[in-house]
Design a protein around this motif. Structure first.
Motif, PDB file in Angstrom:
ATOM      1  N   GLN A   1       0.839  -1.208   0.000  1.00  0.00           N
ATOM      2  CA  GLN A   1       0.000   0.000   0.000  1.00  0.00           C
ATOM      3  C   GLN A   1       0.871   1.253   0.000  1.00  0.00           C
ATOM      4  O   GLN A   1       0.596   2.225  -0.703  1.00  0.00           O
ATOM      5  CB  GLN A   1      -0.904  -0.020   1.243  1.00  0.00           C
ATOM      6  CG  GLN A   1      -1.954   1.071   1.273  1.00  0.00           C
ATOM      7  CD  GLN A   1      -3.025   0.845   0.204  1.00  0.00           C
ATOM      8  OE1 GLN A   1      -3.418  -0.277  -0.058  1.00  0.00           O
ATOM      9  NE2 GLN A   1      -3.461   1.925  -0.431  1.00  0.00           N
ATOM     10  N   GLN A   2       1.929   1.192   0.773  1.00  0.00           N
ATOM     11  CA  GLN A   2       2.834   2.336   0.858  1.00  0.00           C
ATOM     12  C   GLN A   2       3.533   2.588  -0.485  1.00  0.00           C
ATOM     13  O   GLN A   2       3.623   3.735  -0.945  1.00  0.00           O
ATOM     14  CB  GLN A   2       3.886   2.042   1.934  1.00  0.00           C
ATOM     15  CG  GLN A   2       4.687   3.247   2.341  1.00  0.00           C
ATOM     16  CD  GLN A   2       5.670   2.869   3.420  1.00  0.00           C
ATOM     17  OE1 GLN A   2       6.456   1.928   3.247  1.00  0.00           O
ATOM     18  NE2 GLN A   2       5.630   3.564   4.518  1.00  0.00           N
TER      19      GLN A   2
ATOM     20  N   GLN B   1       1.061   4.064  -2.914  1.00  0.00           N
ATOM     21  CA  GLN B   1       0.807   5.487  -2.629  1.00  0.00           C
ATOM     22  C   GLN B   1       1.837   6.356  -3.346  1.00  0.00           C
ATOM     23  O   GLN B   1       1.529   7.399  -3.895  1.00  0.00           O
ATOM     24  CB  GLN B   1       0.876   5.759  -1.117  1.00  0.00           C
ATOM     25  CG  GLN B   1      -0.308   5.240  -0.324  1.00  0.00           C
ATOM     26  CD  GLN B   1      -1.562   6.054  -0.549  1.00  0.00           C
ATOM     27  OE1 GLN B   1      -1.481   7.193  -0.983  1.00  0.00           O
ATOM     28  NE2 GLN B   1      -2.719   5.459  -0.295  1.00  0.00           N
ATOM     29  N   GLU B   2       3.084   5.870  -3.316  1.00  0.00           N
ATOM     30  CA  GLU B   2       4.169   6.591  -3.979  1.00  0.00           C
ATOM     31  C   GLU B   2       3.981   6.592  -5.496  1.00  0.00           C
ATOM     32  O   GLU B   2       4.362   7.526  -6.181  1.00  0.00           O
ATOM     33  CB  GLU B   2       5.514   5.939  -3.645  1.00  0.00           C
ATOM     34  CG  GLU B   2       5.948   6.104  -2.199  1.00  0.00           C
ATOM     35  CD  GLU B   2       6.348   7.533  -1.910  1.00  0.00           C
ATOM     36  OE1 GLU B   2       7.044   8.127  -2.738  1.00  0.00           O
ATOM     37  OE2 GLU B   2       5.942   8.050  -0.851  1.00  0.00           O
TER      38      GLU B   2
ATOM     39  N   LEU C   1       1.162   6.520  -7.132  1.00  0.00           N
ATOM     40  CA  LEU C   1      -0.092   7.137  -7.590  1.00  0.00           C
ATOM     41  C   LEU C   1       0.154   8.305  -8.538  1.00  0.00           C
ATOM     42  O   LEU C   1       1.016   9.154  -8.294  1.00  0.00           O
ATOM     43  CB  LEU C   1      -0.891   7.641  -6.384  1.00  0.00           C
ATOM     44  CG  LEU C   1      -1.984   6.724  -5.826  1.00  0.00           C
ATOM     45  CD1 LEU C   1      -2.689   7.410  -4.675  1.00  0.00           C
ATOM     46  CD2 LEU C   1      -2.973   6.285  -6.894  1.00  0.00           C
TER      47      LEU C   1
END
Lengths: 183, 287
Positions: free
Chosen positions: A170-171, A174-175, A177
């Motif tokens: 997920q982390q 996020q980067e 995106l």
């Protein structure tokens, strides 16, 4: 043989408690790694509260609040200007992104490769937990590639490792995106 | 006319059962069963119970058969049941039934093969678990240590452990184990060894407590004298801690326990040899 007296047992317990407290404080990860201050406890971890729920998706995870912020971008095509403004923007920008998830059993780190706006590959780069990596690898990376998101099924018997993995992915996502992605 | 069961016989059976559960073995049996049930209830995962049933049945069959045909004893194999519960409570909850059966069988067989006098040398459950881990490469969950429960789980584990330790009179070795364990990792932590922090926290501390309270205190494989208990606990802690820092993983506690068991067997052998030689000296006629 005579048993230890209850007073002596109590005294030894207090002494042990003192040594334990001192050791706990000395080894408090908060002193060294600020990100670890927000590591999850059993109560907070959705994975650990229901370890038997192997089909529970990780969509409700808030990795930013519980993982080390070690994600970074190795290579990305985000700088390339879009030649056609009308073309729908991909959700993720091409490149390889890194993320890690940490809780009380250790840390799982991943590298997520985006190609053509899609998740092309997920690699577990480090599994520094007390449990074998084989519990979650390759089943969870394959799920992420197949589903194109971090909503994995927790592996029964490896729920905390699954939780770390989901947070790490997920982390990284996020980067990755795309800021121009409108959904 | 149907024959009515004699109420006096029924009462005496119930009394016998009550008195059995007051013995150290009966008490440990209840506590271990409760730990397995609590974990299963809280995590809503019945696999640990299924594993426990499989392991206990295996232990009853093998231990019972060996006791009956080899040792000519018809006693209920309650020691084997305890071993089965520990194996099921530690092995990975995803382990195949065949692995659970094999680990339990290895544990029970080791008890009857590796012995000194009538007592086993090594903790049977630890042997069975290490066989499963290193031969079949199966993982460990240590679910019976209640590490998946909130903080009250560790409190419950501590209370249960104290009750068991009091019953079997093993406080010196448990205190020595934890004192050395905490001091060792506290010092390592002071030197910024990252693994040391885990040793004080869930789930690592839970597994250390489970081992110290429920495996290390096994009367046949641990010493009775207080001075030896202290050394036994210290050896288990030192070896465990060194293996933990060197190899990581989860089997360090079991390895530490087996080292301490081996030390206890060596001390027992030495004292027996000393006893025999002094006896022969005293019986030798004067020349």
């Amino acid at each position: 043989m005579a048993k230890m007296s209850k007073q002596l047992i109590a005294l030894c317990t207090i002494a042990l408690g003192t040594i334990y407290t001192a050791g706990y404080l000395v080894t408090n990860p908060a002193d060294e790694t600020p990100a670890a201050q927000t590591t999850t406890s059993n109560e907070q971890s959705p994975a650990s509260t229901k370890p038997g729920s192997s089909t529970k998706p990780a969509s409700s995870n808030q990795p930013g609040s519980s993982t080390q912020s070690s994600s970074n971008k190795q290579s990305s095509s985000s700088d390339k200007p879009s030649s056609k403004a009308s073309k729908p923007q991909p959700k993720y920008l091409d490149g390889t992104y890194y993320g890690s998830g940490t809780d009380q059993i250790g840390t799982v780190s991943v590298a997520v490769t985006i190609q053509g706006g899609k998740i092309a590959n997920v690699e577990i780069t480090a599994c520094e937990t007390h449990y074998p990596e084989s519990y979650i690898d390759p089943v969870l990376p394959d799920q992420v590639v197949a589903r194109q998101n971090a909503n994995i099924d927790y592996v029964s018997g490896a729920t905390l490792s699954s939780y770390d993995f989901a947070n790490a992915v997920q982390q990284a996502l996020q980067e990755a995106l795309n800021p121009k992605y409108s959904g | 006319m149907t024959k009515q069961p004699d109420p006096r016989k029924r009462r005496s059976k119930a009394a016998a059962l009550r008195s059995y559960f007051r013995t150290p073995k009966g008490f440990v049996l209840i506590i271990l069963s409760l730990l397995v049930l609590i974990d299963a209830a809280y995590t809503a995962d019945s696999r640990v119970i299924v594993h426990a049933v499989v392991a206990v049945c295996t232990a009853i069959v093998i231990d019972g058969a060996i006791a009956r045909f080899w040792r000519r004893s018809r006693r209920f194999p309650d020691g084997g049941v305890i071993t089965g519960l520990i194996v099921a409570g530690v092995l990975s909850s995803t382990a195949a039934y065949g692995i659970v059966i094999t680990a339990t069988a290895a544990a029970i067989v080791s008890k009857h093969v590796l012995h000194m006098g009538r007592k086993p040398i090594f903790n049977p459950a630890a042997v069975g678990l290490l066989v499963a881990i290193y031969v079949f490469h199966v993982g460990e969950s240590w679910l019976a240590d209640l590490s998946l429960l909130p903080v009250w789980g560790i409190a419950l584990l501590g209370v249960a452990g104290y009750l068991v330790t009091y019953r079997v009179n093993k406080f010196p070795q448990v205190f020595a184990f934890f004192a050395v364990y905490f001091i060792f990792f506290g010092l390592e932590g002071a030197f910024h060894v990252s693994l040391a922090a885990d040793a004080f926290r869930n789930p690592i501390i839970n597994s250390a407590m489970f081992l110290a309270f429920f495996m290390m205190t096994d009367p046949p494989t641990s010493p009775g004298r207080y001075s030896q208990q202290v050394l036994f606990g210290a050896i288990a802690a030192i070896v465990s801690s060194l293996v933990y820092l060197t190899f990581d993983g989860l089997s360090y506690l079991l390895i530490g326990l087996l080292f301490a068991n081996a030390w206890k067997a060596w001390v027992t052998r030495q004292s027996r040899a000393d006893g025999r030689s002094s006896q022969s000296h005293s019986q030798r006629p004067a020349t």
